[in-house]
Enzyme design. Structure first.
Site, PDB file in Angstrom:
ATOM      1  N   ASP A 133      17.709 -68.157 107.307  1.00 61.57           N
ATOM      2  CA  ASP A 133      18.716 -68.645 106.554  1.00 61.57           C
ATOM      3  C   ASP A 133      19.858 -68.901 107.230  1.00 61.57           C
ATOM      4  O   ASP A 133      20.334 -68.473 107.884  1.00 61.57           O
ATOM      5  CB  ASP A 133      18.799 -67.888 104.680  1.00 61.57           C
ATOM      6  CG  ASP A 133      19.279 -66.288 105.612  1.00 61.57           C
ATOM      7  OD1 ASP A 133      18.948 -65.993 107.262  1.00 61.57           O
ATOM      8  OD2 ASP A 133      20.369 -66.035 105.119  1.00 61.57           O
ATOM      9  N   GLU A 134      20.917 -69.881 106.435  1.00 60.30           N
ATOM     10  CA  GLU A 134      21.848 -70.186 106.889  1.00 60.30           C
ATOM     11  C   GLU A 134      22.837 -70.318 108.637  1.00 60.30           C
ATOM     12  O   GLU A 134      23.325 -70.178 109.124  1.00 60.30           O
ATOM     13  CB  GLU A 134      23.552 -68.979 106.759  1.00 60.30           C
ATOM     14  CG  GLU A 134      23.608 -69.405 105.397  1.00 60.30           C
ATOM     15  CD  GLU A 134      24.845 -67.697 105.067  1.00 60.30           C
ATOM     16  OE1 GLU A 134      24.966 -66.560 106.169  1.00 60.30           O
ATOM     17  OE2 GLU A 134      25.051 -67.674 104.773  1.00 60.30           O
ATOM     18  N   VAL A 135      21.122 -71.189 108.946  1.00 65.83           N
ATOM     19  CA  VAL A 135      21.134 -71.893 110.336  1.00 65.83           C
ATOM     20  C   VAL A 135      22.740 -73.414 110.878  1.00 65.83           C
ATOM     21  O   VAL A 135      22.633 -74.212 110.172  1.00 65.83           O
ATOM     22  CB  VAL A 135      19.721 -73.219 111.287  1.00 65.83           C
ATOM     23  CG1 VAL A 135      19.692 -73.500 112.150  1.00 65.83           C
ATOM     24  CG2 VAL A 135      18.848 -71.562 110.250  1.00 65.83           C
ATOM     25  N   TRP A 136      23.809 -72.300 110.529  1.00 66.47           N
ATOM     26  CA  TRP A 136      24.785 -73.080 111.128  1.00 66.47           C
ATOM     27  C   TRP A 136      24.767 -73.264 111.923  1.00 66.47           C
ATOM     28  O   TRP A 136      24.476 -74.125 113.518  1.00 66.47           O
ATOM     29  CB  TRP A 136      25.926 -72.430 111.246  1.00 66.47           C
ATOM     30  CG  TRP A 136      26.482 -71.843 109.398  1.00 66.47           C
ATOM     31  CD1 TRP A 136      25.978 -72.122 108.384  1.00 66.47           C
ATOM     32  CD2 TRP A 136      26.963 -70.278 109.630  1.00 66.47           C
ATOM     33  NE1 TRP A 136      26.258 -70.797 107.005  1.00 66.47           N
ATOM     34  CE2 TRP A 136      26.525 -70.485 108.013  1.00 66.47           C
ATOM     35  CE3 TRP A 136      27.224 -69.480 110.134  1.00 66.47           C
ATOM     36  CZ2 TRP A 136      26.934 -69.037 107.368  1.00 66.47           C
ATOM     37  CZ3 TRP A 136      27.978 -68.288 109.878  1.00 66.47           C
ATOM     38  CH2 TRP A 136      28.346 -68.355 108.437  1.00 66.47           C
ATOM     39  N   HIS A 177      21.664 -66.195 112.155  1.00 66.75           N
ATOM     40  CA  HIS A 177      21.363 -64.778 112.012  1.00 66.75           C
ATOM     41  C   HIS A 177      21.033 -64.509 113.151  1.00 66.75           C
ATOM     42  O   HIS A 177      20.235 -63.068 113.271  1.00 66.75           O
ATOM     43  CB  HIS A 177      21.699 -64.107 110.993  1.00 66.75           C
ATOM     44  CG  HIS A 177      22.613 -64.686 109.656  1.00 66.75           C
ATOM     45  ND1 HIS A 177      23.750 -64.092 109.504  1.00 66.75           N
ATOM     46  CD2 HIS A 177      21.957 -65.404 108.624  1.00 66.75           C
ATOM     47  CE1 HIS A 177      23.540 -64.910 108.358  1.00 66.75           C
ATOM     48  NE2 HIS A 177      22.762 -65.572 108.003  1.00 66.75           N
TER      49      HIS A 177
END
Length: 503
Positions: A205-208, A149
């Site tokens: 979070d959500e480390v794509w 993010h």
């Protein structure tokens, strides 16, 4: 304020991570339960709909636990004057603190100045907000994204080389020295303006797309590392820096990168363009987590926990559109706060909360299907926005019904309008019976919301919300009215009739 596959279970219990390496910090493992708007997604744990009021017999006391309210300021940051009205109510309804996700409204300076949006708060406004929180006995935990993010940083050309995937601004590359330097500078500035903070939240979070860039792949190969190692190495470095510079500050982070879950357990988003909040949707989620924490065989997994952060995003991410606004979600937030504080939700609580908010009848827990009656003037800050959003939801349904009406379908089609070939008898009935009424409603609501939104938000937020949620539908109705008037003037002529050309 939500994302389609986002886990909102976070940690606020003392626990050690045993995956890959032991991090040199204590993670506040909390259970983050969702409250409101669509920019967020519930941790949709399975729940049993046996009774809307059923809760297991509590085996954990709630009095001494934190109940943090998450403020997502990357979407529709309120004016400081709104916090003056809101914070006392948050405390009254059971909040003990705030989890403040500043993103681009934090007043970064120096080499980071370009990160601050034009509508960012000033240093003075940040200090005022923190003082208001202190006056209302609300502990403030600042949140700064340090890995995933990261769009608000990586969108700038200056920091574009730090992207994990060059085309996408979502994740920071953990294998570049400058990446950690930028994160350190951000944390340093954040904590300078939060001198009394006991905790700092580093996101993560959500480390794509982790491990996608050539530098990360080379590192994994040469150092025999996995993607998980890259993640933990970066988080460890961020934590070590923070604790080294600020030893009295504890580091908190989201836990979703440390575990995997079945997809059915993480569904629950209410939509990136959601305007109004279904309280039941989030209340059921809270009840499920309470049951999970204090009842059944799984209790041993949570021998102790520090509390909850009631999360709500007003955007899915930096580039997403605005969804439910904070004032609109106040009834949902307060229902959820009281449920967590008391460990249950009863009819008596429902009535009491509703009266305090100014409802003459118990607030609707399920806002759909619509249309539904809109309550008269209420007594919580931003209630005009709440009422306006309810009206808008009604009008959107009425517009859809108009588009599906037999007269519209039979005599108002695009082909007929394009060829000026229709019967004004039915066009007039549609105009007088439906279009003009809906047009008047939209005009009145547009003017009301313009006034209400300006009381809480800056001009850019007001413009974005109106252009996203209200004005597109209003323009459709305006176009319909103009077309109906023109067809009435034509008066049932031959196909493709044009004034002055057909005799």
């Amino acid at each position: 304020m939500w994302r389609s596959l986002k886990i909102h279970v976070r940690d606020l219990t003392r626990c050690k991570l045993k995956t890959f390496i032991i991090l040199p910090l204590i993670f506040a493992l909390a259970i983050l339960i969702i409250w409101l708007h669509g920019e967020g997604v519930d941790t949709a744990m399975p729940y049993e709909r046996q009774s809307k009021r059923y809760l297991p017999e509590a085996s954990v006391k709630y009095e001494n636990q934190h109940r943090l309210v998450h403020l997502d300021l990357k979407g529709a940051p309120p004016k400081i004057s709104y916090y003056e009205q809101l914070f006392p109510l948050l405390r009254e309804f059971g909040a003990t603190g705030l989890l403040v996700e500043w993103e681009d409204v934090f007043p970064y300076w120096g080499d980071l100045q370009l990160l601050a949006a034009p509508h960012a708060y000033s240093n003075v406004e940040v200090a005022k907000m923190l003082q208001l929180a202190e006056d209302n006995k609300l502990e403030v935990i600042p949140l700064v994204q340090t890995f995933g993010h990261f769009e608000f940083v990586l969108k700038h050309d200056k920091f574009r080389p730090l992207r994990e995937v060059e085309s996408y601004p979502n994740a920071l590359c953990p294998s570049r020295t400058e990446s950690l330097n930028v994160v350190k500078a951000m944390i340093s500035q954040l904590l300078q303006l939060h001198p009394n903070s006991k905790f700092v939240h580093i996101g993560a979070d959500e480390v794509w797309h982790l491990g996608k860039c050539s530098k990360c792949q080379e590192r994994m190969q040469s150092e025999s590392k996995t993607k998980e190692h890259l993640f933990l190495d970066h988080v460890k470095s961020v934590a070590n820096y923070t604790l080294g510079k600020h030893p009295s500050v504890k580091v908190i982070m989201w836990d979703d990168m440390f575990r995997s879950m079945d997809i059915d357990l993480i569904r629950g988003a209410t939509g990136p363009r959601q305007v109004i909040t279904s309280i039941n949707h989030h209340l059921y989620n809270h009840r499920s987590w309470i049951k999970f924490l204090i009842g059944g065989k799984r209790l041993s997994k949570f021998k102790t926990f520090r509390g909850y952060a009631i999360t709500g995003w007003q955007r899915y991410d930096h580039y997403a559109t605005l969804c439910e606004l904070l004032p609109e979600a106040i009834p949902s937030l307060f229902v959820c706060l009281q449920t967590l504080k008391n460990g249950e939700f009863t009819d008596q609580m429902h009535s009491s909360i509703s009266r305090k908010l100014g409802f003459s009848e118990p607030v609707e827990l399920e806002v759909y299907p619509r249309p539904k009656p809109v309550p008269k003037a209420l007594s919580f800050p931003g209630q005009e926005i709440y009422r306006g959003c309810m009206m808008l939801a009604n009008y959107k349904v009425n517009l859809q019904r108009l588009l599906e009406h037999d007269i519209y379908q039979g005599w108002f089609g695009e082909w007929q309008m394009g060829h000026n070939f229709t019967n004004p008898l039915w066009v007039e009935e549609l105009l007088s019976g439906h279009i003009n009424s809906l047009r008047g409603n939209f005009i009145s609501l547009r003017d009301q919301m313009q006034v209400a939104l300006v009381q809480v938000y800056d001009e850019s937020t007001v413009e974005e919300w109106l252009e996203t949620h209200l004005l597109p539908d209003f323009r459709k109705v305006e176009k319909m009215a103009e077309t109906a008037l023109m067809q009435r003037q034509i008066g049932a002529r031959v196909k493709d009739y044009r004034f002055g050309k057909n005799k």
